[in-house]
Design an enzyme around this catalytic site. Structure first.
Site, mmCIF file in Angstrom:
data_model
loop_
_atom_site.group_PDB
_atom_site.id
_atom_site.type_symbol
_atom_site.label_atom_id
_atom_site.label_comp_id
_atom_site.label_asym_id
_atom_site.label_seq_id
_atom_site.Cartn_x
_atom_site.Cartn_y
_atom_site.Cartn_z
ATOM 1 N N GLY A 10 0.890 -1.150 -0.051
ATOM 2 C CA GLY A 10 -0.102 -0.123 0.046
ATOM 3 C C GLY A 10 0.979 1.210 -0.053
ATOM 4 C CB ALA A 14 -0.771 3.755 6.689
ATOM 5 N N GLY A 15 1.266 3.550 4.203
ATOM 6 C CA GLY A 15 2.260 2.805 3.658
ATOM 7 C C GLY A 15 3.641 3.629 3.505
ATOM 8 C CG PHE A 115 -12.196 18.166 12.876
ATOM 9 C CD1 PHE A 115 -12.083 19.468 12.027
ATOM 10 C CD2 PHE A 115 -11.893 16.861 12.440
ATOM 11 C CE1 PHE A 115 -11.904 19.123 10.816
ATOM 12 C CE2 PHE A 115 -11.890 16.743 11.078
ATOM 13 C CZ PHE A 115 -11.946 17.774 10.148
ATOM 14 C CG ASP A 209 -7.724 -5.382 -2.064
ATOM 15 O OD1 ASP A 209 -8.863 -5.451 -2.052
ATOM 16 O OD2 ASP A 209 -7.263 -4.940 -2.781
ATOM 17 C CD GLN A 228 -16.485 8.111 11.419
ATOM 18 O OE1 GLN A 228 -15.635 8.447 10.915
ATOM 19 N NE2 GLN A 228 -16.458 8.406 13.027
ATOM 20 C CG HIS A 230 -18.432 11.990 7.491
ATOM 21 N ND1 HIS A 230 -19.215 13.361 7.369
ATOM 22 C CD2 HIS A 230 -17.115 12.539 7.725
ATOM 23 C CE1 HIS A 230 -18.035 14.447 7.647
ATOM 24 N NE2 HIS A 230 -17.098 13.758 8.066
ATOM 25 C CG LEU A 240 -16.221 13.594 3.610
ATOM 26 C CD1 LEU A 240 -17.204 12.849 4.468
ATOM 27 C CD2 LEU A 240 -15.032 13.685 3.831
ATOM 28 C CD GLU A 243 -15.773 16.225 12.384
ATOM 29 O OE1 GLU A 243 -16.158 15.046 11.808
ATOM 30 O OE2 GLU A 243 -15.577 16.412 13.316
ATOM 31 N NE ARG A 274 -15.897 12.609 11.303
ATOM 32 C CZ ARG A 274 -15.070 12.308 10.563
ATOM 33 N NH1 ARG A 274 -14.486 11.096 10.333
ATOM 34 N NH2 ARG A 274 -14.135 13.599 10.283
ATOM 35 C CG HIS A 338 -16.174 8.914 6.178
ATOM 36 N ND1 HIS A 338 -15.326 9.301 5.181
ATOM 37 C CD2 HIS A 338 -15.215 9.206 7.402
ATOM 38 C CE1 HIS A 338 -14.759 10.000 5.338
ATOM 39 N NE2 HIS A 338 -14.322 10.103 6.777
ATOM 40 N NE ARG A 373 -11.507 7.897 11.134
ATOM 41 C CZ ARG A 373 -11.616 8.955 10.620
ATOM 42 N NH1 ARG A 373 -10.973 10.125 11.247
ATOM 43 N NH2 ARG A 373 -12.245 9.222 9.370
ATOM 44 C CB SER A 378 -8.522 8.546 9.994
ATOM 45 O OG SER A 378 -7.900 7.717 9.305
ATOM 46 C CG LEU A 379 -5.828 12.360 7.306
ATOM 47 C CD1 LEU A 379 -5.450 13.882 7.034
ATOM 48 C CD2 LEU A 379 -5.310 11.513 6.561
HETATM 49 C C1 LIG Z 1 -13.039 11.471 1.449
HETATM 50 C C2 LIG Z 1 -12.311 11.100 2.731
HETATM 51 C C3 LIG Z 1 -11.917 12.167 3.414
HETATM 52 C C4 LIG Z 1 -11.376 12.105 4.688
HETATM 53 N N1 LIG Z 1 -10.758 13.044 5.354
HETATM 54 C C5 LIG Z 1 -10.179 12.749 6.288
HETATM 55 C C6 LIG Z 1 -9.740 13.920 7.382
HETATM 56 O O1 LIG Z 1 -9.648 15.102 7.168
HETATM 57 N N2 LIG Z 1 -8.918 13.732 8.390
HETATM 58 C C7 LIG Z 1 -8.674 12.232 8.755
HETATM 59 O O2 LIG Z 1 -7.831 12.258 9.776
HETATM 60 N N3 LIG Z 1 -9.107 11.530 7.960
HETATM 61 C C8 LIG Z 1 -9.959 11.567 6.865
HETATM 62 N N4 LIG Z 1 -10.230 10.405 5.925
HETATM 63 C C9 LIG Z 1 -9.727 9.011 6.526
HETATM 64 C C10 LIG Z 1 -8.370 8.905 6.129
HETATM 65 O O3 LIG Z 1 -8.185 9.701 4.932
HETATM 66 C C11 LIG Z 1 -8.136 7.466 5.645
HETATM 67 O O4 LIG Z 1 -8.469 6.469 6.779
HETATM 68 C C12 LIG Z 1 -6.625 7.214 5.583
HETATM 69 O O5 LIG Z 1 -6.173 8.336 4.484
HETATM 70 C C13 LIG Z 1 -6.229 5.964 5.031
HETATM 71 O O6 LIG Z 1 -4.602 5.985 4.819
HETATM 72 P P1 LIG Z 1 -4.153 4.585 4.365
HETATM 73 O O7 LIG Z 1 -2.821 4.697 4.075
HETATM 74 O O8 LIG Z 1 -4.416 3.579 5.330
HETATM 75 O O9 LIG Z 1 -4.893 3.985 3.060
HETATM 76 P P2 LIG Z 1 -5.059 4.579 1.642
HETATM 77 O O10 LIG Z 1 -4.843 5.802 1.624
HETATM 78 O O11 LIG Z 1 -6.393 4.170 1.175
HETATM 79 O O12 LIG Z 1 -4.012 3.619 0.888
HETATM 80 C C14 LIG Z 1 -3.969 2.444 0.602
HETATM 81 C C15 LIG Z 1 -3.012 1.929 -0.337
HETATM 82 O O13 LIG Z 1 -3.048 0.595 -0.482
HETATM 83 C C16 LIG Z 1 -2.934 0.048 -1.725
HETATM 84 N N5 LIG Z 1 -3.701 -1.165 -2.002
HETATM 85 C C17 LIG Z 1 -4.991 -1.553 -1.502
HETATM 86 N N6 LIG Z 1 -5.168 -3.013 -1.814
HETATM 87 C C18 LIG Z 1 -3.926 -3.384 -2.271
HETATM 88 C C19 LIG Z 1 -3.536 -4.606 -2.821
HETATM 89 N N7 LIG Z 1 -4.595 -5.725 -2.783
HETATM 90 N N8 LIG Z 1 -2.344 -4.897 -3.327
HETATM 91 C C20 LIG Z 1 -1.539 -3.565 -3.533
HETATM 92 N N9 LIG Z 1 -1.640 -2.535 -2.836
HETATM 93 C C21 LIG Z 1 -2.926 -2.355 -2.541
HETATM 94 C C22 LIG Z 1 -3.616 1.297 -2.588
HETATM 95 O O14 LIG Z 1 -2.858 1.211 -3.787
HETATM 96 C C23 LIG Z 1 -3.409 2.440 -1.753
HETATM 97 O O15 LIG Z 1 -1.895 2.935 -2.234
HETATM 98 C C24 LIG Z 1 -10.817 10.666 4.907
HETATM 99 C C25 LIG Z 1 -11.274 9.458 4.150
HETATM 100 C C26 LIG Z 1 -12.064 10.142 3.022
HETATM 101 C C27 LIG Z 1 -12.607 8.689 2.320
#
Ligand SMILES: Cc1cc2nc3c(=O)[nH]c(=O)nc-3n(C[C@H](O)[C@H](O)[C@H](O)COP(=O)(O)OP(=O)(O)OC[C@H]3O[C@@H](n4cnc5c(N)ncnc54)[C@H](O)[C@@H]3O)c2cc1C
Length: 561
Positions: A10, A14-15, A115, A209, A228, A230, A240, A243, A274, A338, A373, A378-379
């Protein structure tokens, strides 16, 4: 065969944070991602990231931890919450030193907005494009360290040999080949599972996944029933509106033009947490005070200048979807799927029960969000636990000589795909995905009851069986076979959805995002425990309640806003 010390699955926040941490520590690290990292869903995050920076003397990491524990409806593990909140200011400064452009106060300090559920304004932001700005900052760091990215590689399975993680199998989407990626440590950072519902704020790639892959390798999923919703998503497309809008002072109105939130949360109003706001909106709508199945988000009194400076994207998204300009018109909104509070069970270092396997970000459940949450956490979780899991992984691999390539997992995945590709008729995945989406949206929504949840569990099991027996891939090509990828993703989503529905049916109480109309009270005596779900091939998951909630400082009390 590909070999690395640490492989991160990913390329979202996080990744990338995990990969940069591992690279800074000198590890040979690579990212495997099904799409280009900067296209990850993290880039859609608008509102911001929480940290008690001490801009205001009264705000401290301890206050942040208390708000988070209360927001979690006391299901969050308080050791994990404290670790996250203590680390938050350091991580913001780490990002800022690497060039992340945060919005500022006139005196130059990083600005923070209020928030929901927070006792002080502690959400740092870059206008309303925070996720994108951090994502690009981390991408620059990956380039700086020359981290290898296997882009358009779809991870299909986790390898476990002799009880330890030994890497993954990934499908190269460009040429249709399955490859073994051998690694001493594997960090899952695959994001959320929004696509199990018919409408969601999540991107198309949020398909559970990583959750299902770990689940299939014998790692339990934790607290999956807590989904959650939203409070402010657009009716038209589920997109979205952050917030941040309410943080900057927007109102929620019902059909009588009343700011109804103060009936439900006398102190916090629109800035309650929320789960509380979503239930209030849905109650207004159910009791006939909605407008066309929605309530209204009103920004007009904020004025043109503030909207254009602080919330430009929100205005644009609403304008595109509804044709209404938030500057002079209220926007119809409703609660939408959400975020998954649950996920792969980890400890406070992101480590799972299988040595060498980690999870961070939305895919994981270190239990910082519990039953609900808070926005902006989450960020923060992606950054803090991305870094923590990589730190632990780098320490772990020092004692690992080499790992055994899992040829048997490769073979198992080749057979799985060959089975779907070999059939010329049967059921196609989109049909089953649509059925699952309907089950979830109709029966496992904001308010839940026994009858609906039992029906969801039964229907999902039937969908699982149909998938296992009948699914086939119509497109037989090797290059960018989206039919095959979609089939994989649907396979994983069904597993995850089953964990949500089974967990929700078994938990006979209301807590955070789980609102049971037949069990309306929180039951601390019986249910201050986590739900662990273990996979049983072709059956409903086995539920286990052996993990207790960790309390450090804050005993559960009645939660009001
Ligand atoms: C519209 C929206 C607005 C948001 N706003 C906020 C905010 O303002 N503040 C806050 O704290 N949180 C917010 N959140 C929540 C937060 O953004 C997410 O929970 C967080 O960014 C998730 O990050 P992540 O790195 O875990 O995953 P993601 O950013 O979803 O990344 C997942 C990665 O995994 C890869 N991947 C997935 N499956 C596979 C696979 N099988 N094989 C290889 N690669 C794979 C994808 O390619 C991608 O690169 C928001 C969420 C959304 C949807």
């Amino acid at each position: 065969m590909i070999n690395h010390d640490v492989v991160v699955i990913g390329g979202g926040l996080a990744g990338m944070r995990a990969a940069v941490e591992a690279a800074e520590r000198g590890a040979d690290v690579a990212i495997v991602s099904k799409m280009h990292p900067v296209r990850s869903h993290s880039g859609a995050a608008q509102g911001g990231i929480n940290a008690a920076l001490g801009n205001r003397e009264e705000d401290t990491p301890q206050n942040h931890a208390f708000d988070t524990a209360k927001g979690s409806d006391y299901l969050g593990d308080q050791d994990a919450i404290e670790a996250m909140c203590e680390d938050a200011p350091r991580q913001i400064i780490w990002l800022e030193h690497r060039g992340c452009i945060f919005s500022r106060l006139p005196d130059g300090r990083i600005a923070q907005r209020p928030f929901g559920g927070a006792g002080a304004p502690r959400t740092c932001y870059s206008a309303d494009v925070t996720g994108l700005v951090i994502l690009h900052t981390l991408w620059e760091q990956l380039e700086r360290f020359n981290v290898k990215v296997y882009e358009e590689y779809f991870c299909t399975a986790l390898c476990v040999e002799d009880g330890v993680g030994t890497g993954v199998v990934a499908y190269n989407m460009r040429n249709g080949e399955l490859e073994l990626i051998n690694a001493k440590a594997t960090i899952f950072a695959t994001g959320g599972a929004g696509r199990m519902y018919a409408k969601t704020t999540n991107g198309y790639a949020s398909t559970a996944d990583g959750q299902a892959i770990a689940f299939r390798a014998g790692i339990p999923m934790m607290d999956m029933e807590f989904v959650q919703f939203h409070p402010t998503s657009l009716k038209e497309n589920g997109v979205l509106l952050s917030e941040a809008a309410r943080g900057e002072g927007a109102y929620l109105l019902n059909s009588a033009g009343e700011r109804f939130m103060f009936k439900y949360a006398p102190n916090k109003g629109e800035l309650a947490s929320r789960d509380v706001v979503s239930r209030a909106e849905w109650t207004e709508i159910l009791e006939g005070r909605g407008i066309d199945g929605c309530v209204l988000l009103d920004l007009r009194h904020l004025g043109r200048e503030k909207i254009l400076e602080r919330l430009p994207q929100i205005r644009e998204l609403a304008l595109d979807a509804t044709g209404k300009d938030a500057i002079d018109s209220p926007i119809p909104i409703l609660p939408g799927m959400h975020y998954t509070m649950g996920g792969i069970e980890t400890d406070i270092w992101g480590a799972t029960r299988v040595p060498g396997v980690y999870a961070a970000g939305e895919v994981a459940s270190p239990s910082v969000h519990g039953a609900n949450r808070l926005g902006g956490n989450s960020l923060l979780e992606t950054i803090v636990f991305g870094a923590r899991s990589a730190k632990h992984a780098c320490d772990y691999i020092k004692n690992v000589g080499s790992v055994k390539p899992s040829e048997r997992t490769l073979k198992q995945e080749q057979d799985r795909i060959a089975n779907w590709m070999g059939k010329s008729s049967g059921t196609r995945a989109p049909q089953l995905r649509a059925a699952m989406n309907k089950v979830m949206s109709d029966n496992v929504f904001i308010f839940r009851n026994e009858e609906q949840l039992q029906s969801a569990v039964d229907q999902l099991l039937e969908i699982r069986k149909q998938f296992d027996e009948n699914v086939y891939v119509m497109d037989k090509s090797k290059t960018f076979n989206t039919d095959l990828v979609n089939t994989m993703e649907t396979d994983y989503l069904i597993d995850s959805a089953m964990c949500v529905a089974n967990g929700a049916l078994a938990r006979k109480e209301s807590r955070g995002a789980q609102a049971r109309t037949d069990y309306p009270e929180r039951d601390d005596e019986k249910w201050m425990i986590h739900t662990l779900a273990w996979r049983e091939q072709g059956k409903n998951p086995r539920l286990d309640y052996s993990r207790k909630v960790t309390i450090t400082k804050w005993q559960p009390t009645v939660r009001t806003y």
